[in-house]
Scaffold this active site. Structure first.
Site, PDB file in Angstrom:
ATOM      1  N   ASP A  67      70.396  49.191  54.277  1.00 46.07           N
ATOM      2  CA  ASP A  67      69.035  49.722  54.145  1.00 46.07           C
ATOM      3  C   ASP A  67      68.031  48.651  53.734  1.00 46.07           C
ATOM      4  O   ASP A  67      68.402  47.532  53.366  1.00 46.07           O
ATOM      5  CB  ASP A  67      69.012  50.895  53.151  1.00 46.07           C
ATOM      6  N   ASN A 104      72.191  60.704  42.402  1.00 50.36           N
ATOM      7  CA  ASN A 104      72.113  62.027  43.037  1.00 50.36           C
ATOM      8  C   ASN A 104      73.077  62.118  44.234  1.00 50.36           C
ATOM      9  O   ASN A 104      72.970  63.025  45.039  1.00 50.36           O
ATOM     10  CB  ASN A 104      70.672  62.329  43.478  1.00 50.36           C
ATOM     11  N   HIS A 160      73.348  59.807  46.620  1.00 52.88           N
ATOM     12  CA  HIS A 160      72.907  59.158  47.861  1.00 52.88           C
ATOM     13  C   HIS A 160      73.777  57.946  48.196  1.00 52.88           C
ATOM     14  O   HIS A 160      74.316  57.284  47.316  1.00 52.88           O
ATOM     15  CB  HIS A 160      71.408  58.819  47.852  1.00 52.88           C
ATOM     16  N   GLU A 209      69.335  60.603  51.217  1.00 57.02           N
ATOM     17  CA  GLU A 209      69.069  61.440  50.040  1.00 57.02           C
ATOM     18  C   GLU A 209      69.647  62.842  50.228  1.00 57.02           C
ATOM     19  O   GLU A 209      69.932  63.256  51.358  1.00 57.02           O
ATOM     20  CB  GLU A 209      67.545  61.535  49.838  1.00 57.02           C
TER      21      GLU A 209
HETATM   22  C1  GLP Z   1      69.927  52.014  45.804  1.00 53.19           C
HETATM   23  C2  GLP Z   1      70.545  51.553  47.137  1.00 53.19           C
HETATM   24  C3  GLP Z   1      71.923  52.132  47.332  1.00 53.19           C
HETATM   25  C4  GLP Z   1      72.733  51.933  46.065  1.00 53.19           C
HETATM   26  C5  GLP Z   1      72.131  52.725  44.945  1.00 53.19           C
HETATM   27  C6  GLP Z   1      72.906  52.652  43.630  1.00 53.19           C
HETATM   28  O1  GLP Z   1      69.145  53.144  45.926  1.00 53.19           O
HETATM   29  N1  GLP Z   1      69.767  51.851  48.276  1.00 53.19           N
HETATM   30  O2  GLP Z   1      72.533  51.503  48.452  1.00 53.19           O
HETATM   31  O3  GLP Z   1      74.065  52.340  46.280  1.00 53.19           O
HETATM   32  O4  GLP Z   1      70.816  52.236  44.740  1.00 53.19           O
HETATM   33  O5  GLP Z   1      72.577  51.481  42.979  1.00 53.19           O
HETATM   34  P1  GLP Z   1      73.313  50.873  41.729  1.00 53.19           P
HETATM   35  O6  GLP Z   1      74.539  50.230  42.246  1.00 53.19           O
HETATM   36  O7  GLP Z   1      72.346  49.899  41.177  1.00 53.19           O
HETATM   37  O8  GLP Z   1      73.606  51.993  40.794  1.00 53.19           O
END
Ligand code: GLP
Length: 252
Positions: free
Chosen positions: A68, A137, A139, A144
Site C-alpha cells: 500500500d 481493527n 485491517h 478496512e
Molecule cells: C498500517 C499499514 C498496515 C500495517 C498496520 C499495522 O496501517 N498500512 O500495512 O499492517 O499499519 O501497523 P503496525 O505494525 O505499526 O502496528
C-alpha cells in the site's frame, strides 16, 4: 494450513519471520516478495540486512511489490511507504531498485494506477510470499473493516481508527493522508504463502478475533483463515488472549 510460531519477544519474532523470508529467497532466488510497512516489520528488515551484510542472502534476482501507499505523498516524503522501504531495506541490500514496486500515490490517474498494479503483479507471475502486519481493527494493508473480499488493488478512505493509530508517526494528526492505495484482499489471498506478524499486548484482542473468531468482512484479516498456507509469527504478548500453548502449533 495455518501454522503459528510463538516468539518470546519482538526480537525473536523478527528473527523467525526473517528466517522464513530468507528460506523463500534461498529456495527461489527470483521470487516475488509482497512487503509491508508499519512498525511490526522493521525488526525483520533489520535482520535481513544483517544477514545480507554477512553474505548469507542475495537479493539480486528478487522482485518486490508493496501492499500500500498513502495518496498524496511522494517518494521523498519521509512518511511515504516508498521512503520507508528504501530506508529500511532497499537502500541497504543488493536489490535492483527497478524490481521494487510500491503503488504510486502521486499518480494523476489513480484508478489507472490500481489497474496497472494488478497487471504488474500478474505479469510477475504472482506473489510467492506476502508479509503482513495487522491493524488494531483487523485491517491488512489498508483494507478496512467492511471492505469486500473480492477486490484487487483499489483506493480506500482510511478509517478514523487507522488515522489515529498512524498519527503517531506524523508531526500532527492533520498531516495523516485520508486516502491510500492498497492491494485488495483478493490480491493478498492469491499469494502462495502469507506471513503475518503481530507484536505486543495491544494486538492480543485482534489476533484472537481474527484467527479464532468468525470469518467476517468486519475483521478483514479473518479471511486469512481460508488461506492455503498462512504462517503467523507473533510474540507472547500478542498471543496472550489466544489459545496457543506451544511454541509451534498447526491449527489446521
Ligand atoms: C498500517 C499499514 C498496515 C500495517 C498496520 C499495522 O496501517 N498500512 O500495512 O499492517 O499499519 O501497523 P503496525 O505494525 O505499526 O502496528
Amino acid at each position: 494450513m495455518i501454522s503459528i510460531y510463538k516468539a518470546k519477544d519482538y526480537k525473536e519474532l523478527s528473527r523467525k519471520a526473517a528466517n522464513i523470508i530468507s528460506a523463500q529467497i534461498i529456495m527461489k532466488p527470483s521470487c516475488v516478495l509482497g512487503l509491508a510497512t508499519g512498525t511490526s516489520p522493521i525488526g525483520i528488515y533489520n535482520q535481513l540486512v544483517e544477514w545480507y551484510k554477512k553474505g548469507d542472502l542475495d537479493f539480486s534476482e528478487v522482485s518486490t511489490v508493496n501492499l500500500d501507499e498513502y495518496i498524496g505523498l511522494d517518494a521523498t516524503n519521509e512518511q511515504s511507504y516508498r521512503y520507508f522501504m528504501n530506508y529500511n531495506l532497499f537502500d541497504k541490500v543488493n536489490i535492483d531498485k527497478l524490481n521494487t514496486n510500491v503503488p504510486n500515490g502521486m499518480a494523476r490517474d489513480l484508478e489507472g494506477e490500481c489497474d496497472s498494479y494488478d497487471s504488474l503483479i500478474h505479469s510477475l507471475g504472482g506473489i510467492d510470499l506476502q508479509l503482513l502486519g495487522l491493524g488494531h481493527n483487523g485491517h491488512i494493508g489498508f483494507n478496512e473493516p467492511g471492505e469486500s473480499f473480492e477486490k484487487g488493488t483499489h483506493i480506500v478512505d482510511l478509517s478514523e481508527s487507522t488515522i489515529n493509530a498512524n498519527a503517531r508517526l506524523f508531526a500532527k494528526k492533520e498531516d495523516v493522508p485520508r486516502r491510500a492505495i492498497t492491494m485488495g484482499i483478493r490480491t493478498i489471498m492469491q499469494a502462495g504463502i502469507v506471513l503475518l506478524v503481530a507484536s505486543g499486548e495491544d494486538k492480543a484482542d485482534i489476533v484472537r478475533d481474527a484467527f479464532w473468531g468468525k470469518i467476517t468482512s468486519q475483521v478483514p484479516a479473518s479471511v486469512l483463515q481460508l488461506h492455503k498456507n498462512l504462517i503467523i509469527v507473533a510474540d507472547e504478548a500478542a498471543l496472550s488472549k489466544s489459545p496457543v500453548t506451544d511454541n509451534y502449533t498447526v491449527l489446521r
